[in-house]
Design a protein around this motif. Structure first.
Motif, PDB file in Angstrom:
ATOM      1  N   UNK A   1       0.142 -35.202  49.226  1.00 26.14           N
ATOM      2  CA  UNK A   1       0.334 -33.774  49.452  1.00 26.14           C
ATOM      3  C   UNK A   1      -0.327 -32.984  48.332  1.00 26.14           C
ATOM      4  N   UNK A   2      -0.627 -31.753  48.655  1.00 31.86           N
ATOM      5  CA  UNK A   2      -1.131 -30.892  47.604  1.00 31.86           C
ATOM      6  C   UNK A   2      -0.190 -29.705  47.492  1.00 31.86           C
ATOM      7  N   UNK A   3       0.664 -29.748  46.504  1.00 33.34           N
ATOM      8  CA  UNK A   3       1.579 -28.641  46.309  1.00 33.34           C
ATOM      9  C   UNK A   3       1.135 -27.855  45.088  1.00 33.34           C
ATOM     10  N   UNK A   4       1.086 -26.581  45.277  1.00 38.29           N
ATOM     11  CA  UNK A   4       0.750 -25.721  44.154  1.00 38.29           C
ATOM     12  C   UNK A   4       1.974 -24.870  43.881  1.00 38.29           C
ATOM     13  N   UNK A   5       2.419 -24.843  42.640  1.00 36.37           N
ATOM     14  CA  UNK A   5       3.577 -24.005  42.331  1.00 36.37           C
ATOM     15  C   UNK A   5       3.165 -22.538  42.359  1.00 36.37           C
ATOM     16  N   UNK A   6       3.879 -21.777  43.136  1.00 33.58           N
ATOM     17  CA  UNK A   6       3.538 -20.366  43.291  1.00 33.58           C
ATOM     18  C   UNK A   6       4.491 -19.506  42.472  1.00 33.58           C
ATOM     19  N   UNK A   7       4.044 -18.318  42.142  1.00 35.74           N
ATOM     20  CA  UNK A   7       4.940 -17.359  41.476  1.00 35.74           C
ATOM     21  C   UNK A   7       5.952 -16.845  42.498  1.00 35.74           C
ATOM     22  N   UNK A   8       7.119 -16.380  42.022  1.00 37.06           N
ATOM     23  CA  UNK A   8       8.068 -15.765  42.956  1.00 37.06           C
ATOM     24  C   UNK A   8       7.399 -14.582  43.670  1.00 37.06           C
ATOM     25  N   UNK A   9       7.885 -14.265  44.867  1.00 37.27           N
ATOM     26  CA  UNK A   9       7.212 -13.239  45.682  1.00 37.27           C
ATOM     27  C   UNK A   9       7.401 -11.826  45.109  1.00 37.27           C
TER      28      UNK A   9
ATOM     29  N   UNK B   1      14.404   1.464  47.093  1.00 35.06           N
ATOM     30  CA  UNK B   1      15.328   0.322  46.998  1.00 35.06           C
ATOM     31  C   UNK B   1      14.535  -0.979  47.140  1.00 35.06           C
ATOM     32  N   UNK B   2      14.845  -1.951  46.314  1.00 36.75           N
ATOM     33  CA  UNK B   2      14.161  -3.236  46.473  1.00 36.75           C
ATOM     34  C   UNK B   2      14.855  -4.016  47.581  1.00 36.75           C
ATOM     35  N   UNK B   3      14.071  -4.621  48.422  1.00 33.28           N
ATOM     36  CA  UNK B   3      14.654  -5.447  49.475  1.00 33.28           C
ATOM     37  C   UNK B   3      15.065  -6.800  48.878  1.00 33.28           C
ATOM     38  N   UNK B   4      15.902  -7.504  49.622  1.00 32.02           N
ATOM     39  CA  UNK B   4      16.439  -8.740  49.054  1.00 32.02           C
ATOM     40  C   UNK B   4      15.382  -9.837  49.028  1.00 32.02           C
ATOM     41  N   UNK B   5      15.701 -10.905  48.320  1.00 33.73           N
ATOM     42  CA  UNK B   5      14.756 -12.007  48.158  1.00 33.73           C
ATOM     43  C   UNK B   5      14.546 -12.740  49.489  1.00 33.73           C
ATOM     44  N   UNK B   6      13.293 -12.979  49.865  1.00 31.97           N
ATOM     45  CA  UNK B   6      13.040 -13.736  51.095  1.00 31.97           C
ATOM     46  C   UNK B   6      13.376 -15.216  50.892  1.00 31.97           C
ATOM     47  N   UNK B   7      13.705 -15.895  51.969  1.00 33.46           N
ATOM     48  CA  UNK B   7      14.124 -17.298  51.856  1.00 33.46           C
ATOM     49  C   UNK B   7      13.796 -18.018  53.151  1.00 33.46           C
ATOM     50  N   UNK B   8      14.004 -19.305  53.172  1.00 38.18           N
ATOM     51  CA  UNK B   8      13.919 -20.071  54.423  1.00 38.18           C
ATOM     52  C   UNK B   8      15.231 -20.832  54.593  1.00 38.18           C
ATOM     53  N   UNK B   9      15.976 -20.470  55.620  1.00 40.11           N
ATOM     54  CA  UNK B   9      17.239 -21.142  55.975  1.00 40.11           C
ATOM     55  C   UNK B   9      18.317 -21.177  54.888  1.00 40.11           C
TER      56      UNK B   9
ATOM     57  N   UNK C   1      15.227 -21.474  48.808  1.00 37.01           N
ATOM     58  CA  UNK C   1      16.159 -20.420  48.409  1.00 37.01           C
ATOM     59  C   UNK C   1      15.383 -19.137  48.157  1.00 37.01           C
ATOM     60  N   UNK C   2      14.176 -19.293  47.625  1.00 33.55           N
ATOM     61  CA  UNK C   2      13.268 -18.152  47.466  1.00 33.55           C
ATOM     62  C   UNK C   2      11.939 -18.547  48.079  1.00 33.55           C
ATOM     63  N   UNK C   3      11.512 -17.732  49.002  1.00 35.99           N
ATOM     64  CA  UNK C   3      10.262 -18.050  49.681  1.00 35.99           C
ATOM     65  C   UNK C   3       9.108 -17.390  48.950  1.00 35.99           C
ATOM     66  N   UNK C   4       8.241 -18.225  48.370  1.00 35.45           N
ATOM     67  CA  UNK C   4       7.155 -17.687  47.552  1.00 35.45           C
ATOM     68  C   UNK C   4       5.825 -17.652  48.302  1.00 35.45           C
ATOM     69  N   UNK C   5       5.846 -18.084  49.564  1.00 36.32           N
ATOM     70  CA  UNK C   5       4.581 -18.135  50.305  1.00 36.32           C
ATOM     71  C   UNK C   5       4.735 -17.474  51.673  1.00 36.32           C
ATOM     72  N   UNK C   6       3.615 -17.146  52.284  1.00 33.29           N
ATOM     73  CA  UNK C   6       3.629 -16.806  53.709  1.00 33.29           C
ATOM     74  C   UNK C   6       2.654 -17.751  54.403  1.00 33.29           C
ATOM     75  N   UNK C   7       2.689 -17.756  55.731  1.00 30.57           N
ATOM     76  CA  UNK C   7       1.865 -18.731  56.444  1.00 30.57           C
ATOM     77  C   UNK C   7       0.619 -18.088  57.010  1.00 30.57           C
ATOM     78  N   UNK C   8      -0.401 -18.886  57.160  1.00 27.65           N
ATOM     79  CA  UNK C   8      -1.644 -18.397  57.770  1.00 27.65           C
ATOM     80  C   UNK C   8      -2.399 -19.610  58.306  1.00 27.65           C
TER      81      UNK C   8
END
Ligand code: GDP
Length: 479
Positions: free
Chosen positions: A440-448, A457-465, A377-384
């Motif tokens: 798995x290794x999941x690390x809880x990330x802060x909101x983006x 203007x703030x853009x809307x919250x990023x998400x996945x699907x 619902x909120x995407x807190x990461x990007x990919x690399x």
């Protein structure tokens, strides 16, 4: 001919009512899931994206430019607290901390104005739909099976469960107290309280991250809502039981409170809220269960079956006759997919598909269309990708919550970090067999951090699907 006439009349009435602004249909959307599955974050992100014109290409009203406006309105049910949307947005967007999670039931009315996709409907002006979002703990749904069980059965099942491999150790203290209770002895309030407290502590321990178990009724023991400390919650299963409960005995007291819990807590909740829903989303933190191991995954499947049973009007559901509306769509969503690289999303989806498919079969759910999605619902990461020893690994990059750990490494809450989350198994069946968690290794990330436009203007919250979820839950009602 008659039915054609009826349909035409209804269509005309609806259109005329709409033109006069008299008639706005409403849709009651239930949002549930066990504690920390992501309900609060989901509702906040859904509303924020609709109000602020978020990127929702898979949501048809947005893709086709028909969504005119979305706004909050006072919610119509005075006896239900309002979902604290503004506080949650402030936490997520301004402070970049996760909002306070769901502890009880709350509700929010979002109104959407749209241009209809149909030329006929457009002649009568804009359509308007009130979406009443009802947020409630999934734990409360797990109470439904209790309605069909007497105190003896409830006690026998709780006793048996506490002897399973994952539970026996944490159950020890409660069992020591319970095993020492003579069911025929005079009822003792202080003892009842000690017993109930120990039972609650045991359930909480089962729920804790390391075990991540799901099926732990009574639901209000973990999520009391406004019933904290109430006598209706001062009971627990007994491990020793007489054939007949003597009046005034401990067994009689526990039995009476158990029955009171069912009639004063469980039934009113179902009657007032669940039977009025039109659509339902069930959020599932599958990644935490996978991380905790195969018993947690099996338990999640059990919980999902029980949850889906609640939405099935039918023989095993004591509320069949009360269903004012029929839930016609249920979405089961695996949340927090942003913890994974997109290469693993398909696997997460396969896992959730498998769990749901088995749960739907066991719950004999029919009549409602059930769909699944892996989303954030909120995407807190990007990919690399990072290259290590000549090998290229897909990683996710985000700002870990201060103090998060992998092994001995402790993260600083202000620094971006790349994490290799590990691979999910390609065959979901393996999760139910494996002795160990998937590692798995999941690390809880802060909101983006939200980007701002040149105008500030703030853009809307990023998400996945999130948009895919919206399309299934709302798309047809905004057509
Ligand atoms: P609730 O108990 O169902 O209301 O759960 P919340 O919505 O409060 O979510 C619990 C926690 O899960 C949050 O504090 C976040 O740490 C995490 N979380 C929930 N949704 C997401 C998401 O979409 N992405 C990420 N990365 N974390 C999430």
């Amino acid at each position: 001919l008659t039915s054609l006439g009826d349909e035409a009349r209804i269509a005309l009435d609806t259109a005329a009512g709409r033109a006069a602004g008299l008639f706005s249909p409403n849709l009651r959307l239930g949002v549930t899931g066990l504690s920390r599955a992501g309900k609060t974050v989901f509702i906040t992100a859904l509303v924020h994206n609709l109000i602020h014109g978020g990127r929702l290409p898979l949501f048809d009203p947005v893709r086709s430019g028909r969504l005119a406006r979305a706004y909050l309105e006072p919610q119509p049910d005075d006896s239900v607290p309002r979902f604290a949307y503004e506080d949650h947005v402030r936490a997520l967007v301004d402070e970049r901390i996760w909002p306070e999670s769901t502890r009880s039931i709350s509700q929010l009315r979002l109104t959407v104005e749209y241009e209809s996709a149909s030329g006929w409907n457009r002649m009568f002006g804009r359509g308007r739909l009130h979406i009443d979002i009802v947020d409630y703990p999934g734990e409360w749904l797990l109470d439904l099976p209790l309605l069909g069980k007497d105190f003896r059965t409830f006690s026998a099942e709780a006793t048996e469960q506490s002897e399973s491999a994952v539970r026996s150790e944490v159950a020890r203290q409660w069992r020591a107290i319970a095993d020492a209770i003579d069911p025929d002895a005079d009822a003792d309030e202080a003892q009842a309280e000690t017993l109930a407290r120990a039972f609650r502590a045991y359930l909480a321990e089962c729920r804790a991250a390391s075990r991540s178990l799901s099926t732990l009724p009574p639901g209000r023991f973990l999520m009391p809502g406004d019933m904290e400390g109430s006598p209706a919650l001062t009971f627990a299963p007994l491990t020793r039981m007489s054939d007949r409960a003597r009046s005034g005995s401990m067994q009689a007291l526990m039995q009476r409170r158990y029955e009171a819990y069912k009639s004063l807590v469980v039934k009113p909740f179902f009657r007032a809220h669940i039977t009025r829903l039109d659509r339902q989303i069930v959020l599932v933190d599958a990644l935490s269960a996978i991380n905790a191991g195969h018993e947690a995954v099996a338990d999640l499947e059990r919980a999902l079956t029980e949850i889906l049973t609640c939405f099935r009007p039918g023989r095993n559901n004591p509320f069949s006759a009360l269903f004012q509306r029929r839930i016609d769509r249920i979405l089961v969503a695996a949340t927090k997919a942003d913890h994974l690289h997109h290469e693993s999303h398909r696997r997460l989806e396969a896992i959730i598909d498998r769990l749901v498919e088995r749960a739907v079969r066991k719950a004999s759910l029919s009549g409602a269309s059930v769909n699944t999605v892996a989303m954030a619902a909120v995407r807190a990461t990007r990919e690399a990708t990072v290259t290590e020893d000549g090998e290229t690994l897909p990683v996710v990059v985000g700002t870990p919550i201060d103090g998060e750990k992998i092994g001995d490494e402790v993260f600083d809450g202000n620094k971006e970090t790349a994490v290799f989350p590990g691979d999910l198994p390609d065959d979901p069946g393996k999760l139910l067999e494996a002795r160990e968690g998937a590692g798995q290794r999941f690390v809880r990330m802060r909101p983006p951090r939200l980007e701002r436009t040149a105008e500030g203007m703030t853009l809307s919250l990023p998400h996945i699907r999130l948009d895919k979820a919206l399309q299934f839950l709302l798309g047809d009602r905004l057509a």
